[in-house]
Design a protein around this motif. Structure first.
Motif, mmCIF file in Angstrom:
data_model
loop_
_atom_site.group_PDB
_atom_site.id
_atom_site.type_symbol
_atom_site.label_atom_id
_atom_site.label_comp_id
_atom_site.label_asym_id
_atom_site.label_seq_id
_atom_site.Cartn_x
_atom_site.Cartn_y
_atom_site.Cartn_z
ATOM 1 N N GLN A 21 0.790 -1.184 0.121
ATOM 2 C CA GLN A 21 -0.283 -0.423 0.338
ATOM 3 C C GLN A 21 0.717 1.085 0.053
ATOM 4 O OE1 GLN A 21 -0.629 -2.791 1.719
ATOM 5 N NE2 GLN A 21 -2.750 -3.304 1.346
ATOM 6 N N LYS A 22 0.548 2.276 -0.431
ATOM 7 C CA LYS A 22 1.003 3.093 -0.704
ATOM 8 C C LYS A 22 1.272 4.240 0.638
ATOM 9 C CE LYS A 22 -0.879 5.651 -5.235
ATOM 10 N NZ LYS A 22 -1.434 6.404 -6.047
ATOM 11 N N VAL A 23 2.495 5.147 0.535
ATOM 12 C CA VAL A 23 2.405 4.900 2.353
ATOM 13 C C VAL A 23 3.344 3.842 3.105
ATOM 14 C CG1 VAL A 23 2.423 6.333 5.062
ATOM 15 C CG2 VAL A 23 1.521 7.115 2.427
ATOM 16 N N PHE A 24 2.978 3.138 3.122
ATOM 17 C CA PHE A 24 2.893 1.910 3.759
ATOM 18 C C PHE A 24 4.083 0.811 3.700
ATOM 19 C CE2 PHE A 24 -1.660 3.120 5.321
ATOM 20 C CZ PHE A 24 -0.905 3.659 6.536
ATOM 21 N N LEU A 25 4.251 0.836 2.342
ATOM 22 C CA LEU A 25 5.701 0.059 2.299
ATOM 23 C C LEU A 25 6.598 0.836 2.256
ATOM 24 C CD1 LEU A 25 6.537 1.502 -0.703
ATOM 25 C CD2 LEU A 25 4.313 1.103 -1.937
ATOM 26 N N HIS A 26 6.359 2.318 2.591
ATOM 27 C CA HIS A 26 7.771 2.889 2.211
ATOM 28 C C HIS A 26 8.326 2.942 4.639
ATOM 29 C CE1 HIS A 26 7.671 4.581 -0.679
ATOM 30 N NE2 HIS A 26 6.899 5.291 -0.827
ATOM 31 N N ILE A 27 7.054 2.737 4.810
ATOM 32 C CA ILE A 27 6.976 2.142 7.076
ATOM 33 C C ILE A 27 7.205 0.706 6.680
ATOM 34 C CG2 ILE A 27 5.945 1.973 8.932
ATOM 35 C CD1 ILE A 27 4.010 4.222 7.783
ATOM 36 N N ALA A 28 7.383 0.317 6.040
ATOM 37 C CA ALA A 28 7.574 -1.349 6.273
ATOM 38 C C ALA A 28 9.376 -1.603 5.369
ATOM 39 C CB ALA A 28 7.072 -1.762 4.829
ATOM 40 N N ALA A 29 9.694 -0.109 4.738
ATOM 41 C CA ALA A 29 11.303 0.151 4.139
ATOM 42 C C ALA A 29 11.753 -0.195 5.662
ATOM 43 C CB ALA A 29 11.219 0.429 3.141
ATOM 44 N N ALA A 30 11.146 1.140 6.275
ATOM 45 C CA ALA A 30 12.530 1.775 7.429
ATOM 46 C C ALA A 30 12.421 1.074 8.459
ATOM 47 C CB ALA A 30 11.707 3.104 7.547
ATOM 48 N N LEU A 31 10.637 0.341 9.042
ATOM 49 C CA LEU A 31 10.900 0.172 9.742
ATOM 50 C C LEU A 31 10.363 -1.499 10.288
ATOM 51 C CD1 LEU A 31 8.310 2.635 11.756
ATOM 52 C CD2 LEU A 31 11.216 2.237 11.996
ATOM 53 N N GLY A 32 10.162 -1.793 8.431
ATOM 54 C CA GLY A 32 9.480 -3.615 8.530
ATOM 55 C C GLY A 32 8.484 -3.939 8.580
ATOM 56 N N ASP A 33 8.019 -4.930 8.379
ATOM 57 C CA ASP A 33 6.485 -5.413 7.996
ATOM 58 C C ASP A 33 5.902 -5.320 9.140
ATOM 59 O OD1 ASP A 33 6.604 -5.860 5.179
ATOM 60 O OD2 ASP A 33 7.402 -7.495 5.619
ATOM 61 N N GLY A 34 6.092 -5.709 10.523
ATOM 62 C CA GLY A 34 5.034 -5.636 11.758
ATOM 63 C C GLY A 34 4.698 -4.789 12.099
ATOM 64 N N PRO A 35 5.814 -3.481 12.455
ATOM 65 C CA PRO A 35 5.185 -2.350 12.601
ATOM 66 C C PRO A 35 4.816 -1.689 11.672
ATOM 67 C CG PRO A 35 7.696 -2.465 12.638
ATOM 68 C CD PRO A 35 7.414 -3.336 12.328
#
Length: 209
Positions: A167-181
């Motif tokens: 998902q937009k935005v959350f793919l960048h969060i996943a890249a930075a913090l991991g999929d769990g967060p």
């Protein structure tokens, strides 16, 4: 059976019939007789189908307010925000693409009807109950993701631990913090979006009364 129950039951039957048609096409026309678990009907956008059937068939109506509140909060949210990224609506078979667009337009329509009709719960308690229903559905989706993963690709509610967030935005969060967060923040963001919609409905309800 009152008019409201008949309306939602009719919508539920229509959605169920079209979902069976969709699953048949995906399995036999496009899948060569092999079922694709990726399209198993338990996404957030699928839940209104089950709730419409439940509203229409429930003899007591005890949980109807919670179901209607879910439709006007989470169902409406799902319908609207899908159109911000329509890539998931497109199929190689044009009638399925048309079906996907109409399905999400119907989600918006159902959310508006639930919010403007009677029996929805506009109170903070009403939101809490719909949020609990959302979390219960997310939990069931997680069980499906874990149980059916050996059978094929499946990512209900887009929170499977086996797939990276897309998902937009959350793919960048996943890249930075991991999929769990990222999954946790995604779930909280959906709940926050539904809460904002609930506040708008509450405001409209107060003005109407």
């Amino acid at each position: 059976m009152d008019r409201q129950r008949r309306f939602f039951l009719a919508c539920g039957i229509l959605m169920l019939s079209s979902e069976i048609w969709k699953q048949w096409l995906l399995a036999f026309l496009l899948g060569g007789g092999r079922y694709n678990w990726w399209y198993f009907p338990f996404q957030l956008c699928s839940i209104p189908m089950y709730l419409c059937l439940f509203i229409g068939l429930s003899p007591s109506g005890k949980y109807t307010p919670t179901c209607l509140t879910f439709l006007m909060d989470y169902g409406l949210l799902a319908g609207v925000f899908t159109f911000f990224d329509t890539t998931g609506l497109h199929y190689s078979y044009a009638p399925l693409t048309v079906h996907s667009y109409l399905w999400h337009v119907l989600l918006i329509f159902l959310g508006v009807c639930a919010g403007l009709g009677k029996n929805a719960d506009y109170t903070p308690s009403g939101y809490k109950k719909s949020a609990c229903l959302y979390l219960a559905c997310a939990f069931i989706a997680t069980l499906c993701n874990l149980a059916f993963h050996p059978l094929g690709n499946i990512n209900m509610f887009y929170i499977s631990p086996y797939y990276a967030m897309k998902q937009k935005v959350f793919l960048h969060i996943a890249a930075a913090l991991g999929d769990g967060p990222a999954i946790a923040l995604y779930i909280l963001s959906v709940m926050a979006g539904a809460w904002l919609i609930h506040q708008l409905w509450s405001l409209l309800s107060r003005r109407r009364s």
